[in-house]
Design an enzyme around this catalytic site. Structure first.
Site, mmCIF file in Angstrom:
data_model
loop_
_atom_site.group_PDB
_atom_site.id
_atom_site.type_symbol
_atom_site.label_atom_id
_atom_site.label_comp_id
_atom_site.label_asym_id
_atom_site.label_seq_id
_atom_site.Cartn_x
_atom_site.Cartn_y
_atom_site.Cartn_z
ATOM 1 N N GLY A 288 17.375 21.163 -65.248
ATOM 2 C CA GLY A 288 18.537 20.842 -66.237
ATOM 3 C C GLY A 288 19.616 19.942 -65.630
ATOM 4 N N GLU B 99 25.434 22.709 -61.280
ATOM 5 C CA GLU B 99 24.415 23.273 -62.518
ATOM 6 C C GLU B 99 24.972 22.665 -63.759
ATOM 7 O OE1 GLU B 99 22.510 25.326 -63.198
ATOM 8 O OE2 GLU B 99 22.260 26.803 -61.757
ATOM 9 N N ASP B 100 24.040 22.646 -64.522
ATOM 10 C CA ASP B 100 24.058 21.943 -65.965
ATOM 11 C C ASP B 100 24.706 23.172 -66.861
ATOM 12 O OD1 ASP B 100 21.822 23.797 -65.570
ATOM 13 O OD2 ASP B 100 20.601 22.703 -67.142
ATOM 14 N N ASP C 202 24.884 30.690 -67.687
ATOM 15 C CA ASP C 202 24.595 31.631 -68.566
ATOM 16 C C ASP C 202 25.068 33.029 -68.107
ATOM 17 O OD1 ASP C 202 23.903 32.862 -70.903
ATOM 18 O OD2 ASP C 202 22.157 32.049 -70.886
ATOM 19 N N LYS D 197 28.895 29.475 -70.283
ATOM 20 C CA LYS D 197 29.179 30.550 -71.539
ATOM 21 C C LYS D 197 29.574 31.864 -71.032
ATOM 22 C CE LYS D 197 24.420 29.270 -73.543
ATOM 23 N NZ LYS D 197 23.202 29.368 -73.753
ATOM 24 N N PHE E 77 22.431 28.591 -77.644
ATOM 25 C CA PHE E 77 21.477 27.910 -77.142
ATOM 26 C C PHE E 77 21.729 26.426 -77.631
ATOM 27 C CE2 PHE E 77 17.544 25.905 -76.102
ATOM 28 C CZ PHE E 77 17.250 26.535 -74.598
ATOM 29 N N VAL E 78 21.876 25.640 -76.293
ATOM 30 C CA VAL E 78 22.468 24.104 -76.362
ATOM 31 C C VAL E 78 21.137 23.304 -75.758
ATOM 32 C CG1 VAL E 78 24.817 24.439 -76.584
ATOM 33 C CG2 VAL E 78 23.605 24.395 -74.303
ATOM 34 N N ASP F 115 16.891 21.458 -71.799
ATOM 35 C CA ASP F 115 15.916 21.392 -72.642
ATOM 36 C C ASP F 115 15.706 22.738 -73.584
ATOM 37 O OD1 ASP F 115 14.997 23.091 -70.509
ATOM 38 O OD2 ASP F 115 13.036 23.158 -71.460
ATOM 39 N N ARG G 32 15.651 17.183 -73.421
ATOM 40 C CA ARG G 32 16.475 16.617 -72.186
ATOM 41 C C ARG G 32 17.172 15.345 -72.250
ATOM 42 N NH1 ARG G 32 15.715 20.548 -68.360
ATOM 43 N NH2 ARG G 32 13.621 21.434 -68.198
HETATM 44 P P1 IMP Z 1 21.274 32.007 -66.101
HETATM 45 O O1 IMP Z 1 20.543 32.276 -65.005
HETATM 46 O O2 IMP Z 1 21.264 33.196 -67.131
HETATM 47 O O3 IMP Z 1 23.022 31.615 -65.628
HETATM 48 O O4 IMP Z 1 20.759 30.630 -66.672
HETATM 49 C C1 IMP Z 1 20.840 29.545 -66.098
HETATM 50 C C2 IMP Z 1 19.593 28.267 -66.554
HETATM 51 O O5 IMP Z 1 19.110 28.992 -67.746
HETATM 52 C C3 IMP Z 1 20.450 27.238 -66.595
HETATM 53 O O6 IMP Z 1 20.520 26.340 -65.259
HETATM 54 C C4 IMP Z 1 19.464 26.392 -67.730
HETATM 55 O O7 IMP Z 1 18.555 25.853 -67.067
HETATM 56 C C5 IMP Z 1 19.034 27.679 -68.599
HETATM 57 N N1 IMP Z 1 19.944 27.852 -69.650
HETATM 58 C C6 IMP Z 1 20.851 28.683 -69.858
HETATM 59 N N2 IMP Z 1 21.532 28.725 -70.969
HETATM 60 C C7 IMP Z 1 20.747 27.435 -71.856
HETATM 61 C C8 IMP Z 1 20.724 26.861 -73.003
HETATM 62 O O8 IMP Z 1 21.660 27.168 -73.598
HETATM 63 N N3 IMP Z 1 19.855 25.691 -73.343
HETATM 64 C C9 IMP Z 1 19.152 25.260 -72.228
HETATM 65 N N4 IMP Z 1 19.101 25.992 -71.087
HETATM 66 C C10 IMP Z 1 19.724 26.979 -70.656
HETATM 67 MG MG MG Z 2 20.005 24.948 -64.676
#
Ligand code: IMP
Ligand code: MG
Length: 180
Positions: A50, A104-105, A108, A136, A157-158, A164, A170
């Site tokens: 991402g 990081e993109d 979450d 988030k 969700f974005v 993606d 993407r």
């Molecule tokens: P986490 O481990 O729950 O913080 O999720 C992190 C990863 O999940 C990010 O680096 C993204 O690749 C993916 N992700 C989380 N939220 C989204 C979203 O809204 N859209 C797309 N990918 C997401």
């Molecule tokens: Mg990511």
């Protein structure tokens, strides 16, 4: 479906952060990093997939003596995090004693970020900073401080600008949010 809406697979998304706002934010974040790390050597660690577009745009505005490397992690299936991290490309750079900035993109739940930070700690880096384009806050469950946050967004969700939905979206130049 209006001009600012797009369909990916079974879902409809609406433009949420336009291209020029993303551009301005990248310039701002790079400027802050350039000031905060002035005189230091840094290694950026981008988390694939991402972050690749954000990382490229940010890195090209970094004026420091800098390197970049990538790791590849996967935790998502569809629009929800599985909570389980798989490492698809691992660590190949010597990070011992280095100043590292994780790119990081989106953060979450923070599970991916924690995994990345833990991996840097065992590699004896000198200092760890984190930059994420999106956060988030309602979903974030970790206590790791995030130094640079582009935009705080709701728990929706974005896609776009590297992010993606099941592999697609993407290449969208803006960030789009799921229409409920
Ligand atoms: P986490 O481990 O729950 O913080 O999720 C992190 C990863 O999940 C990010 O680096 C993204 O690749 C993916 N992700 C989380 N939220 C989204 C979203 O809204 N859209 C797309 N990918 C997401
Ligand atoms: Mg990511």
């Amino acid at each position: 479906m209006t001009a600012s809406e797009i369909q990916i697979h079974d879902k409809l998304f609406r433009e949420y952060i336009p291209e020029n706002a993303l551009h301005d934010k990248v310039v701002e974040l790079a400027g802050r990093i350039n000031i905060d790390f002035a005189g230091k050597e840094v290694i950026f660690v981008g988390v694939l997939n991402g972050s690749f577009i954000f990382a490229a745009d940010l890195f090209r505005r970094i004026k420091l003596k800098a390197r970049i490397t990538f790791i590849k992690l996967a935790s998502y299936a569809g629009t929800t995090s599985s909570g389980e991290i798989r490492e698809l490309i691992g660590w190949n750079e010597d990070l011992n004693g280095k100043s590292v900035i994780i790119i990081e993109d989106i953060v979450d739940t923070g599970v991916t970020l924690e995994h990345t930070v833990d991996n840097l700690i065992i590699r004896n880096v000198k200092e760890i900073s984190i930059v994420t384009l999106l956060l988030k806050p309602e979903a974030y469950r970790k206590n790791i401080h995030i130094d640079y946050v582009g935009f705080e967004i709701p728990n929706d969700f974005v896609v776009g600008y590297g992010l993606d939905y099941d592999g697609e979206g993407r290449n969208l130049p803006a960030v789009y949010s799921l229409v409920p």
